[in-house]
Design an enzyme around this catalytic site. Structure first.
Site, PDB file in Angstrom:
ATOM      1  N   GLY A  14       0.741  -1.260   0.000  1.00 60.03           N
ATOM      2  CA  GLY A  14       0.000   0.000   0.000  1.00 60.03           C
ATOM      3  C   GLY A  14       0.768   1.308   0.000  1.00 60.03           C
ATOM      4  CB  SER A  20       1.286   5.870   1.363  1.00 63.33           C
ATOM      5  OG  SER A  20       0.847   6.135   0.063  1.00 63.33           O
ATOM      6  CB  ILE A  21      -0.392   5.028   6.575  1.00 62.11           C
ATOM      7  CG1 ILE A  21      -1.325   6.231   6.833  1.00 62.11           C
ATOM      8  CG2 ILE A  21       0.008   4.371   7.893  1.00 62.11           C
ATOM      9  CD1 ILE A  21      -2.707   5.893   7.333  1.00 62.11           C
ATOM     10  CB  ILE A  94      -5.203  -2.357   0.666  1.00 60.24           C
ATOM     11  CG1 ILE A  94      -3.776  -2.866   0.438  1.00 60.24           C
ATOM     12  CG2 ILE A  94      -6.018  -2.388  -0.617  1.00 60.24           C
ATOM     13  CD1 ILE A  94      -3.709  -4.333   0.019  1.00 60.24           C
ATOM     14  CE1 TYR A 149     -11.347   7.976  11.168  1.00 64.10           C
ATOM     15  CE2 TYR A 149     -13.432   7.735  10.010  1.00 64.10           C
ATOM     16  CZ  TYR A 149     -12.594   8.473  10.824  1.00 64.10           C
ATOM     17  OH  TYR A 149     -12.995   9.684  11.291  1.00 64.10           O
ATOM     18  CE1 TYR A 159     -13.158   6.716   5.947  1.00 60.85           C
ATOM     19  CE2 TYR A 159     -14.134   4.583   6.408  1.00 60.85           C
ATOM     20  CZ  TYR A 159     -13.020   5.364   6.194  1.00 60.85           C
ATOM     21  OH  TYR A 159     -11.772   4.789   6.222  1.00 60.85           O
ATOM     22  CE  LYS A 166     -10.531   1.224   6.253  1.00 56.77           C
ATOM     23  NZ  LYS A 166      -9.334   0.558   5.714  1.00 56.77           N
TER      24      LYS A 166
HETATM   25  P1  NAI Z   1      -3.113   5.625   0.169  1.00 60.86           P
HETATM   26  O1  NAI Z   1      -4.036   6.053  -0.919  1.00 60.86           O
HETATM   27  O2  NAI Z   1      -1.763   6.172   0.183  1.00 60.86           O
HETATM   28  O3  NAI Z   1      -3.053   4.030   0.239  1.00 60.86           O
HETATM   29  C1  NAI Z   1      -4.062   3.168  -0.229  1.00 60.86           C
HETATM   30  C2  NAI Z   1      -3.357   2.067  -1.007  1.00 60.86           C
HETATM   31  O4  NAI Z   1      -4.246   1.017  -1.424  1.00 60.86           O
HETATM   32  C3  NAI Z   1      -2.694   2.605  -2.292  1.00 60.86           C
HETATM   33  O5  NAI Z   1      -1.303   2.353  -2.243  1.00 60.86           O
HETATM   34  C4  NAI Z   1      -3.367   1.811  -3.377  1.00 60.86           C
HETATM   35  O6  NAI Z   1      -2.575   1.608  -4.512  1.00 60.86           O
HETATM   36  C5  NAI Z   1      -3.685   0.511  -2.632  1.00 60.86           C
HETATM   37  N1  NAI Z   1      -4.615  -0.336  -3.365  1.00 60.86           N
HETATM   38  C6  NAI Z   1      -5.819   0.012  -3.894  1.00 60.86           C
HETATM   39  N2  NAI Z   1      -6.348  -1.034  -4.561  1.00 60.86           N
HETATM   40  C7  NAI Z   1      -5.466  -2.063  -4.443  1.00 60.86           C
HETATM   41  C8  NAI Z   1      -5.450  -3.411  -4.912  1.00 60.86           C
HETATM   42  N3  NAI Z   1      -6.444  -3.912  -5.650  1.00 60.86           N
HETATM   43  N4  NAI Z   1      -4.385  -4.196  -4.612  1.00 60.86           N
HETATM   44  C9  NAI Z   1      -3.347  -3.709  -3.889  1.00 60.86           C
HETATM   45  N5  NAI Z   1      -3.322  -2.448  -3.398  1.00 60.86           N
HETATM   46  C10 NAI Z   1      -4.363  -1.641  -3.679  1.00 60.86           C
HETATM   47  O7  NAI Z   1      -3.885   6.039   1.520  1.00 60.86           O
HETATM   48  P2  NAI Z   1      -3.646   5.684   3.067  1.00 60.86           P
HETATM   49  O8  NAI Z   1      -4.450   6.667   3.814  1.00 60.86           O
HETATM   50  O9  NAI Z   1      -2.218   5.533   3.365  1.00 60.86           O
HETATM   51  O10 NAI Z   1      -4.416   4.297   3.217  1.00 60.86           O
HETATM   52  C11 NAI Z   1      -3.869   3.167   3.842  1.00 60.86           C
HETATM   53  C12 NAI Z   1      -4.886   2.491   4.739  1.00 60.86           C
HETATM   54  O11 NAI Z   1      -5.153   3.313   5.867  1.00 60.86           O
HETATM   55  C13 NAI Z   1      -6.230   2.194   4.080  1.00 60.86           C
HETATM   56  O12 NAI Z   1      -6.713   0.933   4.534  1.00 60.86           O
HETATM   57  C14 NAI Z   1      -7.090   3.308   4.636  1.00 60.86           C
HETATM   58  O13 NAI Z   1      -8.466   2.999   4.600  1.00 60.86           O
HETATM   59  C15 NAI Z   1      -6.542   3.368   6.049  1.00 60.86           C
HETATM   60  N6  NAI Z   1      -6.900   4.559   6.817  1.00 60.86           N
HETATM   61  C16 NAI Z   1      -6.689   5.801   6.275  1.00 60.86           C
HETATM   62  C17 NAI Z   1      -7.082   6.927   6.961  1.00 60.86           C
HETATM   63  C18 NAI Z   1      -6.920   8.287   6.344  1.00 60.86           C
HETATM   64  O14 NAI Z   1      -7.598   9.225   6.788  1.00 60.86           O
HETATM   65  N7  NAI Z   1      -6.063   8.435   5.354  1.00 60.86           N
HETATM   66  C19 NAI Z   1      -7.703   6.840   8.310  1.00 60.86           C
HETATM   67  C20 NAI Z   1      -7.813   5.500   8.814  1.00 60.86           C
HETATM   68  C21 NAI Z   1      -7.446   4.409   8.067  1.00 60.86           C
END
Ligand code: NAI
Length: 270
Positions: A14, A20-21, A94, A149, A159, A166
């Site tokens: 991810g 990205s986290i 993801i 989340y 959301y 989630k």
């Molecule tokens: P991000 O957009 O940087 O990361 C999401 C990732 O999911 C991307 O790297 C994307 O390419 C990947 N992805 C999407 N479809 C995919 C697939 N079919 N196969 C493999 N990878 C796939 O955003 P972020 O925020 O770093 O998200 C990481 C996690 O943290 C997610 O689960 C998100 O729901 C969760 N999260 C994020 C929050 C926020 O406010 N940003 C808050 C709480 C949880």
């Protein structure tokens, strides 16, 4: 740095860009002495800057669509070859909702979209663990973490169907975590993170209001992506061996708040 992950091997899903986290987790894991493979969906590889992260952390990249059992099987087999053994930690970071992307309101979901988003955001976690479990790819006392989340427990109207995804994801962590713990002594947890300005985060309608509200509600303020990475590292380390089947809030205290002075002030302004 504390060498918390010295000698440990992992797979990090991810990392799309430096916000990205998962990107921050990879940087911190590298600093703590881990070796790992980076993976993302093939389409994200073309868009993202993952090569830069790989160079920086001395990692290899293996593309995998997290909904494809074939891709995941290849990923796990190749990772063990590259890393020279079984895996100690896995990050599932993801999320994607097609209904959100296409601007469909929750009350008017398109169910093909719902199914796709659910597969990517929730079932993919089951698939990842299925491959790891059946290939006996995890070392004993290994650790698997997925990011989630609080919309899984409480209503955040914008959301959309990610709230349901989630809730499903968190349930998979418990259900699969039981078998992983019983049979392989591997722990499985979810971290419930504050709103964070990333590509996925900013896809949520009204994100700016959302993040500043959470900031004002939380006694410690919102947790950043880097702070989330620090917490994740602690869960990958040997310092948390008996923590499993948990949904762990990493949110500056937001989840236990009713109201804060800062929010009250907004409503008592003349
Ligand atoms: P991000 O957009 O940087 O990361 C999401 C990732 O999911 C991307 O790297 C994307 O390419 C990947 N992805 C999407 N479809 C995919 C697939 N079919 N196969 C493999 N990878 C796939 O955003 P972020 O925020 O770093 O998200 C990481 C996690 O943290 C997610 O689960 C998100 O729901 C969760 N999260 C994020 C929050 C926020 O406010 N940003 C808050 C709480 C949880």
């Amino acid at each position: 740095m504390y060498n918390l992950l010295k000698g440990k091997k992992g797979i990090i899903f991810g990392a799309l860009d430096e916000n990205s986290i998962a990107w921050k987790v990879a940087e911190r894991a590298h600093e703590e002495g881990a070796e790992f493979v980076l993976t993302n969906a093939p389409i994200a590889m073309r868009m993202g800057q993952i090569k830069e992260l790989a160079a920086k952390t001395g990692s290899e990249i293996i593309p995998a669509d997290a909904t494809s059992m074939e891709d995941l099987t290849n990923l796990v087999e190749k990772s063990m070859e590259i890393l020279g053994g079984k895996i100690d930690f896995v990050l599932h970071s993801i999320g994607m909702s097609v209904n959100v992307r296409k601007g469909r309101h929750y009350t008017d979901s398109k169910y093909d979209f719902t199914t796709k988003g659910w597969d990517v955001s929730a079932v993919s976690f089951h698939k990842v663990m299925n491959v790891l479990y059946n290939k006996q790819a995890m070392n004993e006392w290994g650790s698997i973490v997925a990011l989630t989340y609080m919309a899984a427990q409480r209503v955040f109207p914008d959301y959309n169907d990610m709230a349901d995804n989630k809730a499903y994801l968190e349930s998979i962590a418990r259900s699969f975590g039981y078998f992983f713990g019983r049979d392989h002594k591997v722990r499985v947890n979810t971290i419930s993170q504050s709103p964070t300005p990333t590509t996925a985060g900013q896809g949520v309608k009204g994100f700016d209001g959302f993040i500043s509200y959470a900031e004002k509600m939380s006694p410690l303020g919102n947790a950043t992506a880097l702070e989330c990475a620090d917490y994740t590292i602690s869960l990958f380390s040997d310092l948390t061996k008996k923590v499993t089947l948990q949904n762990l809030f990493h949110d500056g205290g937001f989840s236990n708040m009713g109201v804060s002075d800062a929010v009250m002030e907004k409503f008592t302004e003349e």
